[in-house]
Motif scaffolding. Structure first.
Motif, PDB file in Angstrom:
ATOM      1  N   LEU A  24       7.419  -4.185   0.290  1.00 52.43           N
ATOM      2  CA  LEU A  24       7.287  -4.089  -0.870  1.00 52.43           C
ATOM      3  C   LEU A  24       7.380  -2.810  -1.636  1.00 52.43           C
ATOM      4  N   THR A  25       7.426  -2.550  -3.117  1.00 53.16           N
ATOM      5  CA  THR A  25       7.995  -1.125  -3.661  1.00 53.16           C
ATOM      6  C   THR A  25       6.681  -0.807  -3.927  1.00 53.16           C
ATOM      7  N   LEU A  26       6.914   0.775  -4.450  1.00 50.16           N
ATOM      8  CA  LEU A  26       5.505   2.278  -4.511  1.00 50.16           C
ATOM      9  C   LEU A  26       6.241   2.716  -5.608  1.00 50.16           C
ATOM     10  N   ALA A  27       5.072   2.985  -6.680  1.00 44.81           N
ATOM     11  CA  ALA A  27       5.371   3.246  -8.027  1.00 44.81           C
ATOM     12  C   ALA A  27       3.844   3.763  -7.842  1.00 44.81           C
ATOM     13  N   GLY A  28       3.917   5.256  -8.685  1.00 43.91           N
ATOM     14  CA  GLY A  28       2.712   6.066  -9.166  1.00 43.91           C
ATOM     15  C   GLY A  28       1.890   6.936  -8.854  1.00 43.91           C
ATOM     16  N   ARG A  29       0.907   7.181  -9.339  1.00 48.63           N
ATOM     17  CA  ARG A  29       0.153   8.012  -8.113  1.00 48.63           C
ATOM     18  C   ARG A  29      -1.467   8.024  -8.851  1.00 48.63           C
TER      19      ARG A  29
ATOM     20  N   THR B  48       0.926   2.404  -6.768  1.00 54.28           N
ATOM     21  CA  THR B  48       0.519   0.518  -6.958  1.00 54.28           C
ATOM     22  C   THR B  48       1.563  -0.196  -6.141  1.00 54.28           C
ATOM     23  N   ALA B  49       1.162  -0.823  -5.080  1.00 54.53           N
ATOM     24  CA  ALA B  49       2.372  -1.616  -4.022  1.00 54.53           C
ATOM     25  C   ALA B  49       2.420  -3.187  -4.906  1.00 54.53           C
ATOM     26  N   THR B  50       3.638  -3.244  -5.345  1.00 54.00           N
ATOM     27  CA  THR B  50       3.969  -5.311  -5.575  1.00 54.00           C
ATOM     28  C   THR B  50       4.768  -5.252  -4.438  1.00 54.00           C
ATOM     29  N   PHE B  51       4.050  -6.966  -4.185  1.00 57.17           N
ATOM     30  CA  PHE B  51       5.000  -7.449  -3.526  1.00 57.17           C
ATOM     31  C   PHE B  51       6.184  -8.103  -4.256  1.00 57.17           C
ATOM     32  N   VAL B  52       7.039  -8.043  -2.489  1.00 62.14           N
ATOM     33  CA  VAL B  52       8.311  -8.578  -2.657  1.00 62.14           C
ATOM     34  C   VAL B  52       8.723  -9.706  -2.029  1.00 62.14           C
TER      35      VAL B  52
END
Length: 284
Positions: A267-272, A275-279
């Motif tokens: 997954l990718t993590l971004a922000g505070r 946010t976990a986006t499934f890859v």
């Protein structure tokens, strides 16, 4: 103005075709800084609250600016070679920065000069006026690092990632300043980190899950967002089927299907907060 989120850095002829200004995206408190002469300076937060009493060194620096100057800026903290958002929260509670923490006000736009509202001017003109207004101003106030060269901006973002630079804010060079708006004239690109996590549960129907409950290797538990695409849902359902335990109902998530065996995901993590986006699911 509030930039819209994008998943790619726009080209130099994007955002209307009149050129793009690329700025470093910093992790801090957004505020408008009003220099008011004999009256105390005002550091207006997003909610309209005055941050000046909580950050005296920044307030004192703004007080030294010409009366009538208004900056759009990011209030940041710096510790051990990195931008440190947590130190801003700690400083607010303690009302004073520790000797190891440096505070700064990084200005990225100019809204007014003494006696003159400049919000209707193109961004490129406001940038020139901003640099001139701050030419002889010492830290902790400084202009944000900006360029019209996309390749240079991408290089800055990668080279400065270890300092806590979040990404880039990209702005149409000809855009005026529109309070509370901006449309697609300002966009923000946030660099993300790819990590592996353990899938602990599925939400929604087992045959067509909506999201994943994920545990990071550091113990944090996150829900994937946005939801799974139809293709991802089918893939996850097929692989997870032999691992499903008895379904439960969560008051916030609805039907939840815990997994009884290990299943890893990228997954990718971004922000505070992140946010976990499934890859994709991992084969190992």
């Amino acid at each position: 103005m509030r930039p819209a989120a994008v998943t790619a850095v726009p080209p130099a002829d994007g955002l209307g075709g009149a050129g793009v200004q690329y700025e470093l995206k910093l992790d801090g408190f957004r505020c408008l800084a009003f220099a008011r002469g004999d009256r105390p300076p005002f550091l207006q937060s997003r909610t309209g609250r005055d941050l000046a009493p909580e950050f005296p060194p920044i307030a004192a620096a703004v007080a030294g600016l010409p009366e009538g100057l208004v900056l759009d800026a990011e209030l940041v903290a710096w510790r051990d070679g990195r931008f440190a958002f947590g130190e801003l929260l700690r400083t607010r509670r303690a009302r004073a920065a520790s000797p190891e923490v440096a505070l700064g006000l990084i200005a990225f736009d100019l809204l007014a000069l003494p006696g003159r509202d400049v919000r209707r001017l193109p961004l490129a003109d406001r940038r020139r006026l901003l640099l001139a207004a701050l030419a002889d101003v010492p830290p902790p106030i400084s202009p944000v690092l900006a360029t019209t060269d996309r390749a240079e901006a991408l290089e800055w973002m990668e080279r400065l990632a270890d300092t806590g630079v979040e990404g880039l804010v990209c702005k149409a060079a000809g855009s005026p300043y529109r309070p509370r708006g901006g449309g697609r004239a300002w966009v923000k690109y946030r660099r993300s980190d790819t990590v592996d996590a353990t899938v602990r549960a599925l939400t929604g129907p087992a045959a067509r899950p909506r999201a994943l409950v994920l545990e990071l290797d550091d113990g944090r538990v996150l829900l994937s967002s946005p939801g799974l695409t139809p293709v991802q849902a089918r893939e996850v359902a097929a692989v997870a089927a032999p691992l499903l335990g008895p379904a439960t109902t969560d008051p916030d998530l609805g039907p939840v299907h815990p997994l009884t065996g290990p299943l890893r995901a990228e997954l990718t993590l971004a922000g505070r907060p992140p946010t976990a986006t499934f890859v994709r699911l991992r084969g190992d």
